[in-house]
Design a protein around this motif. Structure first.
Motif: not given
Length: 158
Positions: A15-37
């Protein structure tokens, strides 16, 4: 899934804007594997995706400006809006003057420095606008010898 889609979904969940979302760059592979909500929700639970703190507007400059104004600064000719009498009307000036003179006259009467007939005469004279200040009123009364000497003053000087 694309990074922008993951950001949009996580922003919706948090419940925030996209600019306030922070994604950990060390776990990019896990993030990109996410396929659903649900996958994105799990990443939020693992603190791989987090909500950034809100950036507030500072009131520092405003506070400084208000402080300067309270000291009487920042009121130069460029800041003046309205004519002389729009800023301090003639009527307000008259009211302040007349109140000061009447209170001075009342004080003199209460101390019995002047008598009642003198009080009444000068009350009307003040109303006509003959005096512009307390000092002028008192000096006029002294010049006319209408101010009685106080008995207490004679005892203190002796």
């Amino acid at each position: 899934m694309k990074m922008s889609s993951i950001k949009a979904i996580s922003a919706d969940i948090l419940k925030v804007g996209t600019s306030r979302v922070w994604i950990d760059t060390t776990n990019l592979d896990k993030v990109l594997d996410a396929t659903s909500r649900d996958d994105v929700n799990k990443l939020i639970g693992l603190n791989i995706i987090q909500r950034r703190a809100k950036k507030n507007h500072s009131n520092q400059r405003l506070k400084k400006r208000i402080n300067q104004l309270s000291k009487g600064r920042r009121r130069g000719p460029g800041s003046v809006k309205g004519t002389k009498y729009a800023r301090y009307p003639r009527k307000r000036r008259w009211i302040n003057t007349i109140r000061a003179l009447r209170s001075e006259l009342r004080d003199l009467k209460e101390k019995e420095t002047i008598d009642k007939p003198t009080y009444r005469k000068y009350y009307r004279t003040i109303k006509s606008g003959s005096f512009s200040s307390r000092a002028q009123l008192v000096s006029h009364l002294k010049a006319e010898s209408l101010i009685k000497e106080d008995k207490n003053e004679n005892n203190t000087s002796a």
